[in-house]
Design a protein around this motif. Structure first.
Motif, short mmCIF file in Angstrom:
data_model
loop_
_atom_site.label_atom_id
_atom_site.label_comp_id
_atom_site.label_asym_id
_atom_site.label_seq_id
_atom_site.Cartn_x
_atom_site.Cartn_y
_atom_site.Cartn_z
N GLU A 1 37.78 -18.43 26.34
CA GLU A 1 39.02 -18.26 25.61
C GLU A 1 39.96 -17.37 26.42
N LEU A 2 41.19 -17.81 26.57
CA LEU A 2 42.22 -17.02 27.24
C LEU A 2 43.18 -16.46 26.21
N VAL A 3 43.39 -15.16 26.25
CA VAL A 3 44.41 -14.49 25.44
C VAL A 3 45.39 -13.92 26.45
N THR A 4 46.62 -14.42 26.43
CA THR A 4 47.52 -14.10 27.53
C THR A 4 48.96 -13.97 27.03
N ALA A 5 49.86 -13.71 27.95
CA ALA A 5 51.22 -13.31 27.61
C ALA A 5 52.04 -14.45 26.99
N ALA A 6 52.79 -14.08 25.95
CA ALA A 6 53.66 -15.02 25.26
C ALA A 6 55.10 -14.88 25.76
N GLU B 1 56.50 -7.29 18.38
CA GLU B 1 55.09 -7.69 18.49
C GLU B 1 55.03 -9.22 18.46
N ARG B 2 54.32 -9.78 19.43
CA ARG B 2 54.25 -11.24 19.53
C ARG B 2 52.80 -11.71 19.54
N GLU B 3 52.58 -12.85 18.93
CA GLU B 3 51.27 -13.48 18.98
C GLU B 3 51.01 -13.96 20.41
N PRO B 4 49.91 -13.55 21.02
CA PRO B 4 49.64 -14.00 22.40
C PRO B 4 49.45 -15.51 22.48
#
Length: 566
Positions: free
Chosen positions: A267-272, A255-258
């Motif tokens: 606000e963009l929440v996107t791939a890490a 599990e990773r913080e986006p």
């Protein structure tokens, strides 16, 4: 001490109250958009049984593994970006494949030190340890509400009963059929009778149904241990691959913080990482922030965005890899000051040759319509943006006998040799070198964009072009348009090397191409389109949901259904 505790408790109650209010304000409907209507149907089936978005995501993922084997599968991996409405929690579930323990940095080099491309993309040696089944189990157990057996039931049914061949399946199999014929047992599954099937022919996968059934009954151990694991490992080793039972036992979902960034109040929440997408998109948006893109001419807008793309892809090659193995300077890459420094070399009247940013041979990348994506929102406001892959169409084109599982060829996403391009023309260096248990760098970019009154969930397949397609979709959403517009946009792309702007047919007028060439750009008009974007949008002001699938392929399914919030 008592006062501080009481104050903290009051804040907690307020936070919970706000979260509950936000959750109660869900849309009351659900929207699903995926690359295949049968996979969309699987998601709707689970939602109508009372499952949430995360349950539906497992069902859609598994169904796509059956009906879209050219693009994803139980032998592949992906990234699942989840947003839970009840507490405004977001996480990226990293089910990316990993290198086998026996993998070495030079495993694809020939005697002269060059990359043996056939070994890197065809057959068992090209495969990383699959992550998709472990991710399905993790999502179901951690975020879902229904049993895994319910979630996999639609996929098992589709594998047993079969699905009709569509134009996308046929077109991509035509490209990989000559490789698949090296392994007759594999060809027999996807090419009944030894030839590429006609549109409408039925593909049945009874071995895959048995594999999925084992997963449904035994959870993770149904795939990563026991009979299924032994068949996968034995089949891979028999044809020169490196998989071991220990590799399967050691595989872990992370599990990773986006990646979180903002642009024009959204606000963009996107791939890490190990996705390069979130950092690259955030960097591009930071570079173009001061420019009035909507007020520019079409040619000037393409020029500015292409220059931002060029710089972000340069940094992708230099800095990005598996964050568990490499220290990635994320803060620097996404900082306003760093973007300002890059911007000083960006001229509005002139293209910056990539050779002036760093030197490396100019190589032509290949186009791709493999990988897959789906987007969904449930009636409670939970969201999933997921991009899944086996890398090239039909992965390595090899199925270990008795499993029905296509082996991926994700090992080619590593940098097999510093500066040497992979199948998509992307170069890399030590940050993305092959190491045991390491995750290979990816372009997959599942994204959620949140504004004051509208939220978008989007993503696409498309190899190295994923990042720029998602960027264009984000900008179109922020400009006020809905998913029908995002998924239909004409597309252009620059990836640093080769030093060119690639465009879809008819994406730009002759006058616009001429204007870009006068600035010093090389513009290459491709002979076909690319990508297969799927998006959903929630207008929280009106309560309406919208869903759309890419018109470039006619197999997608996008629906909005009435489902009462549970």
């Amino acid at each position: 001490m008592f006062r501080r505790t009481r104050f903290a408790f009051a804040c907690l109650l307020l936070t919970l109250a706000c979260a509950v209010a936000w959750a109660a304000d869900g849309p009351g409907k659900a929207a699903v958009s995926s690359a295949h209507e049968l996979a969309t149907d699987a998601g709707v089936e689970i939602l109508e049984k009372g499952g949430n978005a995360f349950d539906a995501a497992v069902a859609v993922s598994a169904a796509l593994a059956v009906v879209e084997p050219e693009s994803s599968g139980a032998g592949g991996g992906g990234f699942w970006l989840l947003h839970r409405a009840s507490d405004d929690f977001s996480v990226m579930v990293d089910g990316r494949e990993t290198a086998p323990a026996a993998a070495t940095e030079d495993m694809y080099l020939d005697e002269e030190g060059g990359v043996d491309r056939d070994r890197a993309i065809n057959g068992a040696l090209a495969g990383g340890i699959p992550g998709a089944p472990a991710a399905w189990v993790h999502i179901a157990e951690t975020y879902g509400t229904l049993p895994l057996s319910d979630l996999l039931a639609p996929a098992i049914r589709l594998a047993e009963e079969g699905f009709p061949v569509d134009a996308k399946y046929q077109a991509l199999l035509n490209w990989r059929a000559h490789v698949m014929k090296r392994w007759p047992e594999t060809a027999a599954i996807f090419m009944p009778g030894g030839e590429v099937p006609a549109i409408g022919d039925t593909i049945r996968q009874p071995d895959l149904a048995d594999t999925l059934r084992a997963l449904a009954e035994k959870g993770r151990d149904g795939f990563y241990a026991g009979e299924v694991a032994r068949k996968l490992v034995d089949g891979v080793q028999a044809t020169g691959g490196l998989w071991t039972l220990e590799d399967f036992a050691d595989y872990e979902v992370v599990e990773r913080e986006p990646v979180r960034t903002s642009y024009r109040g959204y606000e963009l929440v996107t791939a890490a990482p190990p996705s390069s997408g979130g950092i690259a998109i955030g960097q591009m948006l930071e570079i173009v922030e001061p420019f009035d893109l909507t007020g520019m001419s079409r040619a000037d807008r393409v020029h500015v965005l292409a220059e931002a793309m060029r710089r972000a892809y340069r940094d992708r090659a230099l800095y990005l890899g598996d964050p568990d193995f490499v220290d990635i300077p994320t803060g620097m890459l996404l900082s306003e000051n760093y973007a300002a420094g890059l911007r000083t070399t960006l001229r509005l009247d002139r293209a910056t040759p990539s050779s002036m940013l760093a030197a490396d041979p100019d190589r032509l990348g290949k186009e791709s319509s493999d990988t897959t994506h789906f987007s969904l929102i449930d009636s409670q406001g939970n969201m999933v943006s997921a991009t899944l892959t086996v890398n090239l169409p039909f992965g390595a084109a090899y199925v270990p006998p008795g499993t029905g599982v296509l082996v991926n060829n994700e090992m080619d996403d590593f940098s097999a040799k510093p500066g040497e391009p992979n199948a998509y023309g992307l170069i890399g260096f030590s940050a993305n070198a092959i190491e045991p248990h390491k995750r290979m760098l990816s372009s997959m970019s599942p994204t959620i964009v949140i504004g004051d009154d509208r939220t978008a969930v989007l993503g696409t397949p498309g190899g190295s072009r994923i990042i720029t397609m998602v960027l264009l979709g984000i900008l179109d959403f922020i400009d006020g348009n809905g998913p029908e517009s995002w998924v239909s946009l004409p597309r252009f792309h620059h990836q640093y090397l080769p030093d060119e702007i690639s465009i879809e047919p008819d994406a730009l007028s002759d006058a616009e191409i001429e204007a870009l060439e006068e600035k010093g750009h090389t513009v290459t008009v491709r002979n076909r389109t690319w990508g297969n974007m799927h998006g959903v949008m929630w207008n929280r002001e009106t309560g309406e949901l919208e869903a759309a699938h890419d018109p470039r392929w006619n197999s997608g399914g996008a629906v909005v259904v009435d489902i009462d919030a549970k």
